[in-house]
Design an enzyme around this catalytic site. Structure first.
Site, PDB file in Angstrom:
ATOM      1  N   MET A  13     -77.923  43.869 -14.836  1.00 56.49           N
ATOM      2  CA  MET A  13     -78.275  45.104 -14.641  1.00 56.49           C
ATOM      3  C   MET A  13     -79.760  44.969 -14.165  1.00 56.49           C
ATOM      4  O   MET A  13     -80.598  44.325 -14.507  1.00 56.49           O
ATOM      5  CB  MET A  13     -78.868  45.735 -16.120  1.00 56.49           C
ATOM      6  CG  MET A  13     -77.708  45.852 -17.119  1.00 56.49           C
ATOM      7  SD  MET A  13     -77.944  46.775 -18.661  1.00 56.49           S
ATOM      8  CE  MET A  13     -76.781  47.922 -18.642  1.00 56.49           C
ATOM      9  N   GLY A  51     -82.834  43.622  -8.078  1.00 54.32           N
ATOM     10  CA  GLY A  51     -83.801  43.370  -7.132  1.00 54.32           C
ATOM     11  C   GLY A  51     -84.099  42.071  -7.004  1.00 54.32           C
ATOM     12  O   GLY A  51     -83.264  41.054  -6.682  1.00 54.32           O
ATOM     13  N   ILE A  98     -91.214  28.437 -15.282  1.00 54.51           N
ATOM     14  CA  ILE A  98     -91.526  27.437 -16.114  1.00 54.51           C
ATOM     15  C   ILE A  98     -90.860  27.681 -17.533  1.00 54.51           C
ATOM     16  O   ILE A  98     -90.989  28.600 -18.260  1.00 54.51           O
ATOM     17  CB  ILE A  98     -93.258  27.402 -16.471  1.00 54.51           C
ATOM     18  CG1 ILE A  98     -94.056  27.378 -15.206  1.00 54.51           C
ATOM     19  CG2 ILE A  98     -93.592  26.248 -17.338  1.00 54.51           C
ATOM     20  CD1 ILE A  98     -95.468  27.580 -15.660  1.00 54.51           C
ATOM     21  N   LYS A 117     -97.309  38.878 -21.841  1.00 52.77           N
ATOM     22  CA  LYS A 117     -96.989  37.470 -21.928  1.00 52.77           C
ATOM     23  C   LYS A 117     -97.672  36.716 -22.944  1.00 52.77           C
ATOM     24  O   LYS A 117     -97.156  35.960 -23.823  1.00 52.77           O
ATOM     25  CB  LYS A 117     -97.160  37.029 -20.550  1.00 52.77           C
ATOM     26  CG  LYS A 117     -96.084  37.536 -19.514  1.00 52.77           C
ATOM     27  CD  LYS A 117     -96.339  37.028 -18.006  1.00 52.77           C
ATOM     28  CE  LYS A 117     -95.557  37.547 -17.039  1.00 52.77           C
ATOM     29  NZ  LYS A 117     -96.119  37.458 -15.742  1.00 52.77           N
ATOM     30  N   GLU A 146     -86.542  33.737 -21.734  1.00 52.48           N
ATOM     31  CA  GLU A 146     -87.245  32.630 -21.306  1.00 52.48           C
ATOM     32  C   GLU A 146     -87.945  33.137 -19.685  1.00 52.48           C
ATOM     33  O   GLU A 146     -89.246  32.843 -19.651  1.00 52.48           O
ATOM     34  CB  GLU A 146     -86.420  31.539 -20.672  1.00 52.48           C
ATOM     35  CG  GLU A 146     -87.093  30.295 -20.135  1.00 52.48           C
ATOM     36  CD  GLU A 146     -88.037  29.685 -21.100  1.00 52.48           C
ATOM     37  OE1 GLU A 146     -87.476  29.223 -22.084  1.00 52.48           O
ATOM     38  OE2 GLU A 146     -89.390  29.909 -20.938  1.00 52.48           O
TER      39      GLU A 146
HETATM   40  P1  NAP Z   1     -87.051  44.781  -8.906  1.00 52.55           P
HETATM   41  O1  NAP Z   1     -87.211  44.105  -7.578  1.00 52.55           O
HETATM   42  O2  NAP Z   1     -87.751  46.166  -8.859  1.00 52.55           O
HETATM   43  O3  NAP Z   1     -85.559  45.202  -9.000  1.00 52.55           O
HETATM   44  C1  NAP Z   1     -85.300  46.225 -10.306  1.00 52.55           C
HETATM   45  C2  NAP Z   1     -83.722  46.176  -9.861  1.00 52.55           C
HETATM   46  O4  NAP Z   1     -83.266  47.311 -11.101  1.00 52.55           O
HETATM   47  C3  NAP Z   1     -83.172  47.172  -8.803  1.00 52.55           C
HETATM   48  O5  NAP Z   1     -82.120  46.552  -8.319  1.00 52.55           O
HETATM   49  C4  NAP Z   1     -83.106  48.408  -9.160  1.00 52.55           C
HETATM   50  O6  NAP Z   1     -81.902  49.159  -8.548  1.00 52.55           O
HETATM   51  C5  NAP Z   1     -82.542  48.256 -10.722  1.00 52.55           C
HETATM   52  N1  NAP Z   1     -83.013  49.607 -11.667  1.00 52.55           N
HETATM   53  C6  NAP Z   1     -84.189  49.801 -11.761  1.00 52.55           C
HETATM   54  N2  NAP Z   1     -84.159  50.782 -12.652  1.00 52.55           N
HETATM   55  C7  NAP Z   1     -82.873  51.230 -13.020  1.00 52.55           C
HETATM   56  C8  NAP Z   1     -82.203  52.034 -13.545  1.00 52.55           C
HETATM   57  N3  NAP Z   1     -82.793  53.208 -14.431  1.00 52.55           N
HETATM   58  N4  NAP Z   1     -81.038  52.236 -13.821  1.00 52.55           N
HETATM   59  C9  NAP Z   1     -80.472  51.351 -12.956  1.00 52.55           C
HETATM   60  N5  NAP Z   1     -80.785  50.354 -12.111  1.00 52.55           N
HETATM   61  C10 NAP Z   1     -82.196  50.292 -12.102  1.00 52.55           C
HETATM   62  O7  NAP Z   1     -87.724  44.262 -10.060  1.00 52.55           O
HETATM   63  P2  NAP Z   1     -87.971  42.565 -10.296  1.00 52.55           P
HETATM   64  O8  NAP Z   1     -88.828  41.930  -9.680  1.00 52.55           O
HETATM   65  O9  NAP Z   1     -86.482  41.864  -9.823  1.00 52.55           O
HETATM   66  O10 NAP Z   1     -88.002  42.461 -11.746  1.00 52.55           O
HETATM   67  C11 NAP Z   1     -87.035  42.714 -12.671  1.00 52.55           C
HETATM   68  C12 NAP Z   1     -87.729  42.147 -14.149  1.00 52.55           C
HETATM   69  O11 NAP Z   1     -88.038  40.826 -14.038  1.00 52.55           O
HETATM   70  C13 NAP Z   1     -88.664  42.928 -14.462  1.00 52.55           C
HETATM   71  O12 NAP Z   1     -88.700  43.175 -16.102  1.00 52.55           O
HETATM   72  C14 NAP Z   1     -89.929  42.235 -14.354  1.00 52.55           C
HETATM   73  O13 NAP Z   1     -91.193  42.219 -15.124  1.00 52.55           O
HETATM   74  C15 NAP Z   1     -89.433  40.727 -14.463  1.00 52.55           C
HETATM   75  N6  NAP Z   1     -89.691  39.425 -13.900  1.00 52.55           N
HETATM   76  C16 NAP Z   1     -89.942  39.634 -12.669  1.00 52.55           C
HETATM   77  C17 NAP Z   1     -90.479  38.368 -11.761  1.00 52.55           C
HETATM   78  C18 NAP Z   1     -90.758  38.315 -10.335  1.00 52.55           C
HETATM   79  O14 NAP Z   1     -90.990  37.488  -9.714  1.00 52.55           O
HETATM   80  N7  NAP Z   1     -90.440  39.596  -9.478  1.00 52.55           N
HETATM   81  C19 NAP Z   1     -90.706  37.300 -12.547  1.00 52.55           C
HETATM   82  C20 NAP Z   1     -90.475  37.252 -13.891  1.00 52.55           C
HETATM   83  C21 NAP Z   1     -90.098  38.441 -14.532  1.00 52.55           C
HETATM   84  P3  NAP Z   1     -82.200  49.602  -6.914  1.00 52.55           P
HETATM   85  O15 NAP Z   1     -82.048  48.099  -6.358  1.00 52.55           O
HETATM   86  O16 NAP Z   1     -80.939  50.366  -6.619  1.00 52.55           O
HETATM   87  O17 NAP Z   1     -83.496  50.112  -6.773  1.00 52.55           O
HETATM   88  N1  HSE Z   2     -95.778  40.506 -11.700  1.00 55.36           N
HETATM   89  C1  HSE Z   2     -95.598  39.467 -12.521  1.00 55.36           C
HETATM   90  C2  HSE Z   2     -96.730  38.406 -11.888  1.00 55.36           C
HETATM   91  C3  HSE Z   2     -94.047  38.765 -12.057  1.00 55.36           C
HETATM   92  O1  HSE Z   2     -97.324  38.764 -10.831  1.00 55.36           O
HETATM   93  O2  HSE Z   2     -96.778  37.294 -12.631  1.00 55.36           O
HETATM   94  C4  HSE Z   2     -93.511  37.735 -13.013  1.00 55.36           C
HETATM   95  O3  HSE Z   2     -93.665  38.170 -14.309  1.00 55.36           O
END
Ligand code: NAP
Ligand code: HSE
Length: 433
Positions: A10, A13, A137, A206, A130
């Site tokens: 799901m 991104g 990490i 966190k 995780e």
């Molecule tokens: P992102 O780049 O904004 O990607 C979100 C994805 O989810 C996109 O593909 C989007 O679709 C899809 N999406 C969002 N809302 C939706 C909905 N209502 N229905 C269907 N699809 C939906 O987010 P991300 O940075 O990968 O982060 C994802 C999660 O991981 C978050 O909880 C974030 O806090 C966590 N996280 C992120 C990082 C990081 O480095 N970015 C690190 C640790 C944890 P579209 O592509 O079509 O817009």
């Molecule tokens: N926005 C978060 C950060 C992504 O900057 O640490 C990782 O959870």
């Protein structure tokens, strides 16, 4: 157990793309470790026509959550969409439908983790998260397994990559806050709404998760005192550097005499503290265990592949447990009573920077006032100031309670000779001199 385990992803991104790449590129290793082929059966996105950084078969994409949640072939749901709802609803439904869940979503886990973990247990399903703390990490597993024989007394974490990146760029390049935030967003580090990074909420979520696992108490987000970096000025960052400190947005969770404090705030770390040299988007978690003493875990806190590794490792754990038939049996519910410290029980050293009228006796009045409040001073510096007739005074206290600090601040602010308190920060890591 089937030779092939099907995953419903799901979100495609930053993190979702990292997961797809790792499953594709390391599929052989994953098979050797689990005895099963892990394959992605469906991917939920919002916009089916969006241009993506990686190519996936068109038929894999869907914008209907039911294609995953009600798909009987799918064993594991990986939620990497972000946000609270519908992510929480989908995780809940996946568990109720008997699917294991892996998520990177600290927002959902900090706010609704207890409820979801209970459902997972009742359903004999795994719910792993995780990637939700400190990206690449493997810190949650370390807390749960590696520290199981110890008692943790303190956790200090640089757990937000975006703010650490911003503060590092401000310190090293003298860059302006707003410019660096834009860079962190374009590099994919920041949340969709970067306010939660900048105002400390992401780190607070966190720390809620770390505190719960570290102290076995049912901590909630409301228990965390939160202050972000939006008031931190370039002047503060540079000032800290000149005095042997580094300003970092830090989460602190501390247990003393059965009571806890959890906070997120910009802190002056003495330059010799191991966390002071953690720069850029890197995260680190410093853990003090009664038996082990000081430990520190360091690595990238955000980004597609680093975060993807944490998600895929959780997937591997789920698949191994499927083979052994032990899914849903590993989670330990919080078993210690939650007791929070009052302001009189939270102790620290503090840094205060004041703008005062440059007149005789001001320093004496200030030191008198600190003495009356029983706050002892470690360092006092008076510096010239660009405004005529004004001076800048920096005070570093010895250990005092939060209550004492609040009371001394109130009295300092009321002094005629004090124009204002420019900034104040908690100090960690002993003396800088
Ligand atoms: P992102 O780049 O904004 O990607 C979100 C994805 O989810 C996109 O593909 C989007 O679709 C899809 N999406 C969002 N809302 C939706 C909905 N209502 N229905 C269907 N699809 C939906 O987010 P991300 O940075 O990968 O982060 C994802 C999660 O991981 C978050 O909880 C974030 O806090 C966590 N996280 C992120 C990082 C990081 O480095 N970015 C690190 C640790 C944890 P579209 O592509 O079509 O817009
Ligand atoms: N926005 C978060 C950060 C992504 O900057 O640490 C990782 O959870």
């Amino acid at each position: 157990m089937a030779a092939e385990v099907k995953v419903g992803l799901m979100g495609l991104g930053t993190v979702g793309s990292g997961v797809v790449r790792l499953i594709e590129e390391n599929g052989r290793d994953l098979y050797n470790q689990t005895g099963s082929k892990i394959s992605i059966a469906k991917i939920l996105v919002q916009d089916l026509d969006k241009e993506r950084s990686l190519t996936v078969q068109k038929g894999l994409l869907t914008d209907q959550a039911e294609d995953i949640l009600d798909n009987k072939e799918i064993d594991i749901v990986v939620e990497v969409m972000g946000g609270i709802d519908p992510a929480r609803t989908y995780i809940r439904q996946a568990l109720l439908n008997g699917k294991h869940v892996v998520t990177a979503n600290k927002d959902v886990m900090a706010l609704h983790g207890s409820e979801l973990l209970l459902i997972a247990k009742e359903q004999e399903c795994d719910l792993f998260y995780e990637a939700s703390v400190a990206g690449g990490i493997p810190i949650l597993r370390t807390l749960v397994d590696g520290f199981s024989s110890d008692r943790i007394g303190k956790i200090i974490g640089i757990v937000n990559g975006t703010t650490n990146y911003i503060l590092t760029e401000m310190k090293q390049k003298g860059s302006a806050f707003a410019d660096v935030l834009g860079q962190a967003q374009s590099l994919g580090y920041a949340e969709a709404d970067p306010t939660s990074d900048v105002e400390g909420l992401d780190a607070a979520r966190k720390m809620t998760i770390l505190g719960r696992l570290g102290f076995h108490m049912n901590l909630s987000l409301e228990d965390v005192k939160v202050k972000g970096i939006s008031d931190v000025t370039l002047e503060d960052v540079q000032f800290a550097g000149q005095m042997g400190y580094t300003l970092k947005l830090v989460g602190i969770a501390q247990l003393d005499g059965g009571k806890v404090e959890v906070s997120v705030q910009p802190v002056m770390l003495t330059d010799h503290h191991p966390l002071a040299s953690v720069d850029g988007v890197y995260n680190a978690v410093y853990i003090y265990g009664d038996a082990v003493g000081e430990t520190m875990f360091y690595g990238p806190g955000a980004g597609d592949l680093p975060t993807g590794t944490a998600v895929v490792s959780d997937l591997v754990t789920v698949v191994k447990s499927m083979r052994l038939g032990v899914n849903g049996k590993g989670a330990v519910a919080p078993y210690r009573e939650k007791r929070l410290k009052s302001k009189r029980e939270v102790f620290s050293k503090y840094f205060l920077r004041l703008r005062v009228r440059d007149e005789a006796g001001v320093l004496a009045q200030l030191t008198q006032l600190f003495a009356e409040t029983a706050v002892s001073l470690e360092r006092v510096l008076q510096l010239p100031c660009s405004e005529k007739g004004e001076a800048e005074i920096v005070l570093i206290t010895h250990t005092a309670s939060q209550h004492q600090l609040d009371s001394v601040k109130g009295r300092v602010e009321a002094m005629d000779a004090v124009i204002h308190i420019q900034s104040h920060y908690r100090v960690e890591g002993g003396s800088a001199v």
